[in-house]
Design an enzyme around this catalytic site. Structure first.
Site, short mmCIF file in Angstrom:
data_model
loop_
_atom_site.label_atom_id
_atom_site.label_comp_id
_atom_site.label_asym_id
_atom_site.label_seq_id
_atom_site.Cartn_x
_atom_site.Cartn_y
_atom_site.Cartn_z
N ARG A 180 0.88 -1.17 0.00
CA ARG A 180 0.00 0.00 0.00
C ARG A 180 0.91 1.20 0.00
O ARG A 180 2.00 1.15 0.59
CB ARG A 180 -0.82 0.02 1.29
N LYS A 191 6.11 1.96 4.64
CA LYS A 191 6.57 0.85 3.80
C LYS A 191 7.95 1.09 3.18
O LYS A 191 8.49 0.22 2.49
CB LYS A 191 5.55 0.55 2.69
N ARG A 246 -5.46 5.87 1.65
CA ARG A 246 -5.65 7.12 2.43
C ARG A 246 -5.24 8.35 1.62
O ARG A 246 -4.56 9.26 2.12
CB ARG A 246 -4.84 7.06 3.72
N LEU A 249 2.44 -9.32 4.95
CA LEU A 249 1.93 -10.57 4.38
C LEU A 249 2.44 -10.80 2.97
O LEU A 249 2.52 -11.93 2.50
CB LEU A 249 0.40 -10.55 4.38
N LYS A 305 5.17 -13.27 2.68
CA LYS A 305 4.74 -14.67 2.81
C LYS A 305 4.05 -15.13 1.53
O LYS A 305 4.23 -16.27 1.09
CB LYS A 305 3.79 -14.79 4.01
N GLU A 306 3.27 -14.22 0.94
CA GLU A 306 2.54 -14.59 -0.29
C GLU A 306 3.51 -14.84 -1.44
O GLU A 306 3.31 -15.75 -2.25
CB GLU A 306 1.55 -13.47 -0.66
N ASP A 348 -2.36 -12.54 57.52
CA ASP A 348 -1.15 -11.88 57.01
C ASP A 348 -1.37 -10.36 57.11
O ASP A 348 -2.51 -9.90 57.19
CB ASP A 348 -0.96 -12.34 55.56
N TYR A 349 -0.29 -9.59 57.04
CA TYR A 349 -0.49 -8.14 57.18
C TYR A 349 -0.45 -7.40 55.83
O TYR A 349 -1.49 -7.03 55.30
CB TYR A 349 0.53 -7.54 58.17
N ASP A 350 0.76 -7.24 55.23
CA ASP A 350 0.86 -6.42 54.01
C ASP A 350 0.13 -7.08 52.84
O ASP A 350 0.33 -8.26 52.56
CB ASP A 350 2.33 -6.23 53.63
C1 GDG Z 1 -1.67 -4.53 8.19
C2 GDG Z 1 -0.30 -4.30 8.83
C3 GDG Z 1 0.06 -6.76 8.76
C4 GDG Z 1 -1.67 -5.60 -1.91
N1 GDG Z 1 -1.83 -5.05 -3.11
C5 GDG Z 1 -2.83 -5.69 -3.71
C6 GDG Z 1 -3.30 -6.67 -2.86
N2 GDG Z 1 -2.58 -6.59 -1.75
C7 GDG Z 1 -2.74 -7.43 -0.57
C8 GDG Z 1 -1.56 -8.32 -0.36
C9 GDG Z 1 -1.60 -8.53 1.15
C10 GDG Z 1 -2.25 -7.28 1.68
O1 GDG Z 1 -2.83 -6.62 0.59
C11 GDG Z 1 -1.23 -6.34 2.33
O2 GDG Z 1 -0.91 -6.85 3.56
P1 GDG Z 1 0.37 -6.39 4.39
O3 GDG Z 1 0.54 -7.27 5.53
O4 GDG Z 1 1.55 -6.43 3.51
O5 GDG Z 1 0.12 -4.86 4.82
P2 GDG Z 1 -1.07 -3.90 5.47
O6 GDG Z 1 -2.16 -3.66 4.52
O7 GDG Z 1 -0.36 -2.68 5.91
O8 GDG Z 1 -1.68 -4.67 6.76
C12 GDG Z 1 0.64 -5.40 8.39
C13 GDG Z 1 -1.36 -6.90 8.29
O9 GDG Z 1 -2.16 -5.81 8.71
C14 GDG Z 1 -1.99 -8.19 8.81
O10 GDG Z 1 -2.02 -8.24 10.18
O11 GDG Z 1 0.85 -7.75 8.12
O12 GDG Z 1 1.89 -5.22 8.98
O13 GDG Z 1 0.22 -3.03 8.45
O14 GDG Z 1 -2.41 -9.63 1.47
O15 GDG Z 1 -1.74 -9.48 -1.09
N3 GDG Z 1 -4.29 -7.51 -3.20
C15 GDG Z 1 -4.85 -7.37 -4.41
N4 GDG Z 1 -4.45 -6.41 -5.26
C16 GDG Z 1 -3.46 -5.56 -4.96
O16 GDG Z 1 -3.14 -4.70 -5.75
N5 GDG Z 1 -5.82 -8.21 -4.78
#
Ligand code: GDG
Length: 737
Positions: free
Chosen positions: A284, A289, A322, A387, A390-391, A509-511
């Site tokens: 985002r 970031k 935002r 995330l 991880k993805e 007990d006291y305290d």
């Molecule tokens: C908050 C915390 C924490 C992104 N661009 C597109 C898209 N995405 C999806 C990604 C991912 C998600 O958005 C972003 O997740 P993040 O974890 O990287 O970041 P935040 O939005 O800031 O989330 C963060 C999270 O909450 C969970 O607890 O990890 O630290 O800031 O899933 O795949 N999805 C699609 N199009 C996009 O252009 N469809």
């Protein structure tokens, strides 16, 4: 039938009204997916804002909206445009978001937005309270709803409430700067279980609670006056199979079935230089970031390693977010300019260094980018989890690809096989990029195999279930406390037994039991109310009232010497029977003082706030007024330092509440209490205390004794009372026979 209530700022769906028709589009975000297993249970509901403000629909439409939401097991919280302005854009995103991500220079402390934040949290609470039943489980999500747990607790003290924070919890030094810090902590502490992504956030939170509210903390349990709150880390996972399977399907697609973006990527890869590797960045568009830093680091990389010109390309997806907040607009301009300037400076006819997309993409395209990129470069300055990291790994079906990840993300804690960098160190980023682009395939496969295995196992469903299980477990603790808490019928039973007994002994007990803890121990003098209660008991026929304490003989003589109660001090060293002189209960000496005292004094010199208390036969080192972390550390250090001396002199260390007491071994409240029972046979024995030294007493007393713990700490006592006030009430209710 009990249900689970999930609460987040936004509902897991989007609402649209066109041509007076209401359309609901389910969200595919991490939270919505993660909570699927919890939310899909037939009796669960999700409460949140629908995304439409009250001015965007009329009454008739509202009813249809509610119906539409109901079909998805959702309940809307109605908010006005002003609410959203103050609560969401204002306090949540202009105060909490920057502060919790350590951007203090962006943090605004505005009274108005704080007021709206409180008001909106109350609106959420009202909706929850309208739907909640006694046995329901509640799970509140994220920084927009920090006050909600307590607002629910106030009205439903017995509810089972969990809270999870998706963003970092900052260090105490940063958190303390916010004016409403106490309200925020108290709001969160309404929960039974508070979850964070990492242990670091957890420990920052515990430290803030300890320093700002002064609550006692034992491992990861916070002791409130009448409840315990558990704090733990639950690193959020992803829907691994969703990404992995989508990537598999992607790889099987024929050219004509591929998305436009994928065809575009293919075209560019074939054009000009065949070797151009893709470096992916997705976030985002948010200042946390580190997008601008990433661009500068990439520029630095191209300058430092010009051999990669034409051979590597940064594909950057920045999702609008935002966009009406000035800081975000400024950031957008900065990034636009940086991309322009780098592309202008380095572009060749067949190669531009950066492809920049400022939009959100459908899931399919996300998979195109994940699968096509040789490297992912994720450099947040601060990120709760991240995330995307991880993805990216989950989408690598052939396990080839390199993840470069900022050490400031929660994810870096679990993804040790990635290349971890400091996002402010361009040198390191440039070198790591080179290393990543040149990494042999076997090494990539080795690293990613380990990562994938972990991500697959601890996926988002497991995360959600683990949290709910831990929340259920706190119910059992609460259950035990509720079961053992003295109620009217127990109180009546004790009173009846007391009345009927012919020989009664009360160990008190006291305290912490008769008097609250004070900063300076001498200030905890007994009040008139305490004397009145004890006098009344003492005047009952055949009743022996014993004050049993770790305090020194002189203080107790000063406070209670004029009374005829029995007094036991220093955990059982001294005894004073009614009307008699003090006598030693144990043969002890204090010759060893000269060996231990100088050590305690040297610790006191180095530990501001600590003090040495010299009793007749024991030495106590108090650290109640020391910085909590330093106190704990020094106490451990002290124990190690005197270990050998303790053994040589046949001493032992008693660890009380913020005090270490060194005394001759074998003396305890338990031993002295048993001695008191030797000569006469008593048909009513009662003991009450708050400290763990009282546990000795509870343990040694005969089975038929009534034992009562003050406050909610683990105990072998049979019953609990909440606090000192309840001690007074209990003791005052003992009837004359
Ligand atoms: C908050 C915390 C924490 C992104 N661009 C597109 C898209 N995405 C999806 C990604 C991912 C998600 O958005 C972003 O997740 P993040 O974890 O990287 O970041 P935040 O939005 O800031 O989330 C963060 C999270 O909450 C969970 O607890 O990890 O630290 O800031 O899933 O795949 N999805 C699609 N199009 C996009 O252009 N469809």
């Amino acid at each position: 039938m009990s249900k689970t209530i999930i609460i987040s700022n936004r509902l897991p769906l989007q609402l649209k009204i066109h041509d007076n028709e209401i359309e609901t589009i389910p969200s595919v975000g991490g939270l919505a997916t993660g909570m699927k297993s919890v939310h899909s249970q037939s009796d669960s509901v999700w409460i949140g804002w629908s995304g439409l403000t009250e001015d965007q629909y009329d009454l008739e439409q509202k009813e249809r909206i509610d119906q539409a939401l109901k079909k998805h097991q959702c309940i809307g919280v109605s908010l006005t445009a002003d609410d959203i302005q103050g609560f969401y854009y204002g306090f949540s995103n202009n105060t909490l978001w920057p502060l919790f991500h350590y951007f203090m220079e962006y943090t605004e402390f505005e009274k108005n937005t704080w007021e709206t934040y409180k008001k909106v949290n109350q609106k959420f609470a009202d909706v929850v309270l309208h739907h909640i039943e006694d046995t329901d489980t509640v799970w509140v999500h994220d920084y927009q709803l920090l006050l909600l747990p307590q607002l629910i607790r106030q009205k439903r003290p017995g509810a089972s409430i969990g809270f999870f924070l998706h963003i970092p919890f900052p260090s105490y030094e940063v958190f303390r700067t916010i004016p409403c810090r106490e309200d925020i902590l108290k709001g969160m502490l309404g929960a039974d279980l508070i979850g964070f992504h990492t242990y670091d956030y957890e420990r920052h939170f515990l430290s803030a609670v300890q320093r700002i509210l002064g609550h006692e903390i034992n491992f990861n349990n916070i002791h409130l006056d009448n409840r315990m709150v558990k704090v733990d880390s639950f690193p959020m996972g992803i829907d691994y199979n969703k990404f992995h399977d989508a990537a598999k399907r992607h790889d099987l697609k024929s050219n004509k079935d591929q998305t436009e973006i994928q065809q575009e990527i293919n075209k560019h890869l074939k054009e000009g230089n065949h070797q151009a590797k893709l470096i992916l960045s997705i976030d985002r568009l948010d200042y946390t970031k580190g997008i601008a830093n990433r661009l500068r680091a990439f520029e630095y990389f191209l300058n430092k390693y010009p051999q990669f010109k034409g051979k590597a390309r940064l594909v950057m997806l920045a999702v609008p977010s935002r966009a009406n907040v000035p800081q975000y607009q400024k950031l957008k301009n900065e990034i636009d300019q940086l991309v322009g300037s780098i592309n202008g400076k380095f572009a060749e006819v067949s190669w531009t260094p950066i492809w920049y997309f400022y939009r959100s993409m459908p899931f399919e395209n996300l998979i195109d980018l994940y699968t096509s990129s040789e490297v992912a470069l994720l450099t947040p300055i601060r990120d709760g989890m991240n995330l995307v990291a991880k993805e990216y790994i989950a989408s690598k079906v052939d396990k080839k690809g390199v993840l470069i990840l900022s050490e400031m993300t929660g994810a870096s804690n679990e993804m040790g096989e990635a290349l971890i960098i400091n996002p402010n160190n361009f040198e390191e980023i440039a070198d790591t990029l080179k290393f990543a682009l040149e990494m042999p395939e076997e090494e990539q496969i080795k690293r990613n195999s380990a990562l994938q295995k972990r991500l697959k196992r601890y996926n988002v469903e497991k995360w959600a279930n683990d949290f709910i299980e831990a929340l259920e477990a706190t119910k059992n603790d609460t259950q035990e406390y509720i079961l053992k808490k003295i109620n009217t019928s127990v109180r009546q039973e004790i009173a009846a037994k007391y009345k009927a007994a012919s020989k009664k002994m009360l160990f008190i007990d006291y305290d912490g039991t008769l008097a609250p803890f004070q900063k300076i121990p001498e200030n905890a003098k007994p009040t008139q109310r305490v004397f009145d209660i004890l006098d009344a008991l003492h005047n009952h026929a055949n009743t022996k009232v014993i004050i049993i304490t770790g305090r020194d003989r002189d203080t107790i003589q000063k406070w209670f010497g004029h009374k005829a109660y029995t007094l036991i001090t220093e955990h059982g060293v001294w005894l004073k029977e009614s009307g008699q002189d003090w006598e030693l209960m144990e043969r002890v000496d204090n010759q060893w003082f000269e060996a231990i005292c100088p050590i305690l004094e040297s610790f006191t010199d180095r530990t501001p706030g600590s003090l040495v208390e010299e009793k007749r036969y024991s030495l106590a080192w108090h650290f109640r007024n020391v910085d909590p972390d330093l106190g704990k550390k020094r106490a451990t250090e002290l124990k190690t330092t005197i270990q050998q001396l303790i053994a040589n002199h046949n001493l032992e260390i008693l660890e009380g509440d913020k005090v270490l007491e060194i005394k001759v071994s074998g003396v305890s409240k338990g031993k002295s209490a048993s001695k008191m029972l030797l000569d006469t046979s008593y048909d009513f024995i009662f003991a009450i205390g708050d400290d763990w030294t009282d546990e000795y007493m509870f343990k040694e007393l005969p089975r038929e004794a009534y034992t009562v713990k003050v406050g909610r700490k683990k105990t072998i006592a049979q019953y609990y009372v909440e606090d000192i006030e309840q001690v007074y009430q209990l003791l005052s209710a003992f009837p004359q026979s």
